[in-house]
Structure formats: structure tokens, C-alpha cells
Design a protein around this motif. Structure first.
Motif, short mmCIF file in Angstrom:
data_model
loop_
_atom_site.label_atom_id
_atom_site.label_comp_id
_atom_site.label_asym_id
_atom_site.label_seq_id
_atom_site.Cartn_x
_atom_site.Cartn_y
_atom_site.Cartn_z
N LEU A 6 0.85 -1.19 0.00
CA LEU A 6 0.00 0.00 0.00
C LEU A 6 0.89 1.24 0.00
O LEU A 6 1.87 1.31 0.75
N ASP A 8 0.60 5.67 -0.15
CA ASP A 8 -0.32 6.81 -0.24
C ASP A 8 -0.10 7.49 -1.59
O ASP A 8 0.85 7.22 -2.31
N VAL A 26 -3.53 4.46 -1.84
CA VAL A 26 -4.52 4.99 -0.91
C VAL A 26 -4.51 6.51 -1.04
O VAL A 26 -3.52 7.16 -0.71
N TYR A 69 -7.01 2.96 5.14
CA TYR A 69 -5.96 1.93 5.11
C TYR A 69 -6.52 0.56 5.49
O TYR A 69 -6.26 -0.46 4.84
N ILE A 82 3.37 -0.92 3.91
CA ILE A 82 2.79 0.39 3.63
C ILE A 82 3.91 1.42 3.55
O ILE A 82 4.79 1.47 4.41
N THR A 84 4.57 5.56 3.19
CA THR A 84 3.87 6.83 3.34
C THR A 84 4.81 8.03 3.16
O THR A 84 6.02 7.92 3.24
N SER A 92 -0.26 11.07 7.10
CA SER A 92 -0.48 9.76 6.47
C SER A 92 0.18 8.63 7.24
O SER A 92 -0.41 7.56 7.45
N ALA A 96 -1.69 5.49 9.17
CA ALA A 96 -1.42 4.08 8.87
C ALA A 96 -1.07 3.30 10.14
O ALA A 96 -1.49 2.15 10.32
N ILE A 116 4.91 -0.60 8.38
CA ILE A 116 4.70 0.76 7.85
C ILE A 116 6.05 1.45 7.73
O ILE A 116 6.78 1.57 8.72
#
Length: 281
Positions: A6, A8, A26, A69, A82, A84, A92, A96, A116
């Protein structure tokens, strides 16, 4: 490895990666002149850029909610990574983190490994991190190894950018009207970079965009190590020819493993503005 990545929407992934099922973008949102824009595949970046120029006030961005998320955590993938924006530029990353904590609280017996990564940067740097995660996952690295190697990779990255226009900095108060006027009259283009904590610093300046970009190319060499083993990502905001010329310039100087040019989406366009170039190595 069964995984998904994932990112952003400040991560300006090339189109071919956006189409791959294990990449999910996202979106952040942008408020401009009373209208809310969602930074997704439906955003007309050219139209948004035009509106941004016409609007006297700077746009306001909003990070994804934890729920934005969390809705991507379900599924067969046991490993979720993730990437960010810097937590110094956006909420962000914190959103997360909260999403992970909420998901684990609500699903105490889940078998998900959620990591993350705070990019401590934006745009092209997020692209580099996402591609690094994918390469390690495809190579069959363990989750622990991926976490460790990607964080080390982030520590060794550098991000630089040159802005064609200082208009957005003036609108959001980071430059006063006099400073912006002097810079525009003298055609001064600042060369900026990211500190290791994700804050922004001024590295130098050039008289005119060409001199500024050439100086940025020099700084890449001055600060970079083992460039032949690295990928360079150039994000361009409405200036594809300028990006191509900059790519040619750095390839005259250095041998990179690869050089990738991407176009800025909505959030990166907000930061870079028309004519901006953001480089991550």
C-alpha cells in the motif's frame, strides 16, 4: 511470499506498477477553492494545476483516514507493507500506524504481518521504497529481512528538488511576498533537499532553472555513494522534456543502475508545482 504493498497517493508510481494487483494506492484529498479533489486515477492533474494557479489561497491537503488503510488489510495476503509520506509533511504515516493498531485490536488472532515505512520524504522517494519492497518480496526474503533492509535503504536515500515557481510557497506563507518578488525578479531557483528526519532544507540556489538543475546534478554526485548500484527516480510536474534533459545530464556524469521518469499526481503536484523536478537516489 503472499503480499500487498500500500502506498499513499504522494507515491508517484509508474502506470505499469499501478496496474499490478499487489500495488494499492490509498488517496489523500485536496481542498482547493472550496472544492475537494480526491487524488486518485480519476483526478485530471492538468485541470487541477490550472485551478491551483487561478486560486489565490494555497490548497489544503488531508491524509487518508485509518479506515482508508484498514479496508485493504482484509484478503488472503499475510504480508502488508505500507509506504507513506514523511510524517513531517503529512499525517499519512500516523494514520497508517493507527490503522494497524486498530486492526490488530479488532482481530487479535489475525496472521497479518503489517509493516509501515515512513519515507521521511515524498514522491519519487516513495517510488524507490515501494520498488525496493517489491524486489525483496519477489526474491523470497523473509518479512524480518525486508523490514530491516528497507529501513536501511531509506537511511541511505537522498531526495532533491528544484521549483520553477515559488507561487505556492508564497500562498502558504513559507515565503513572504517580498521574498517571492525578489526571487522571481532575479530568477532565483532554490535547490532543496530532505533532511534525514523528513524535514526540508535549502541546499543551494541557481540563477535560472537550467543552472539550478545543473547544480542539483552536481550535488547528487557530491552526496551520493555507489551510484552505479542505485536507481534514480525523477518526478516531473508538467515538464516531461525538462525531465528527459535532466536524465541525459545525470547519465553524462554518473552510471546508475536505472533512471526512471514519473509524472506527479495530485499531492506531488501541490508540492512541486508547475515545472518542478523531484529526484530521489
Amino acid at each position: 511470499m503472499n503480499y500487498k504493498i500500500l502506498v499513499d497517493s504522494c507515491c508517484d508510481l509508474p502506470e505499469e506498477y499501478r496496474k499490478q494487483p499487489h500495488f494499492i494506492v490509498v488517496p489523500l484529498t485536496i481542498d482547493l477553492g472550496g472544492k475537494t479533489y480526491v487524488d486518485d486515477e480519476n483526478l485530471d492533474v492538468s485541470e487541477y494545476l490550472r485551478k491551483m494557479k487561478e486560486t489565490p489561497k494555497a490548497p489544503q491537503t488531508a491524509c487518508p483516514s485509518p479506515e482508508d488503510y484498514m479496508k485493504h488489510f482484509d484478503g488472503d495476503e499475510e504480508n502488508i507493507f505500507i509506504v507513506t509520506l514523511s510524517d513531517q509533511l503529512s499525517g499519512s504515516y500516523n494514520s497508517a500506524v493507527l490503522a494497524k493498531n486498530l486492526y490488530n485490536d479488532e482481530n487479535p488472532n489475525n496472521n497479518k504481518h503489517i509493516t509501515i515505512f515512513n519515507s521521511f520524504s515524498a514522491s519519487s522517494a516513495e517510488v524507490l521504497i515501494a520498488l525496493k519492497v517489491e524486489a525483496l518480496a519477489k526474491a523470497g526474503e523473509s518479512t524480518e529481512s525486508i523490514d530491516k533492509k528497507v529501513n536501511e535503504y531509506i537511511d541511505g536515500m537522498n531526495t532533491y528538488f528544484v521549483l520553477e515557481s515559488l507561487d505556492n510557497l508564497r500562498k502558504n506563507g513559507r515565503l513572504n511576498n517580498v521574498q517571492a518578488l525578489i526571487a522571481n525578479v532575479l530568477n532565483i531557483k532554490p535547490i532543496m533537499g530532505a533532511n534525514k528526519d523528513g524535514t526540508i532544507k535549502k541546499l543551494d540556489q541557481g540563477r535560472g532553472i537550467k543552472k539550478a538543475l545543473n547544480r542539483m546534478a552536481e550535488i547528487i554526485g557530491e552526496e551520493g555513494q555507489q551510484l552505479s548500484e542505485k536507481i534514480c527516480v525523477i518526478a516531473q510536474c508538467n515538464c516531461p522534456e525538462r525531465a528527459k534533459e535532466f536524465k541525459e545530464e545525470i547519465l553524462k556524469r554518473y552510471s546508475f543502475k536505472d533512471v526512471i521518469i514519473v509524472s506527479t499526481a495530485g499531492i506531488s503536484t501541490t508540492y512541486a508545482y508547475d515545472g518542478g523536478i523531484v529526484v530521489a537516489v
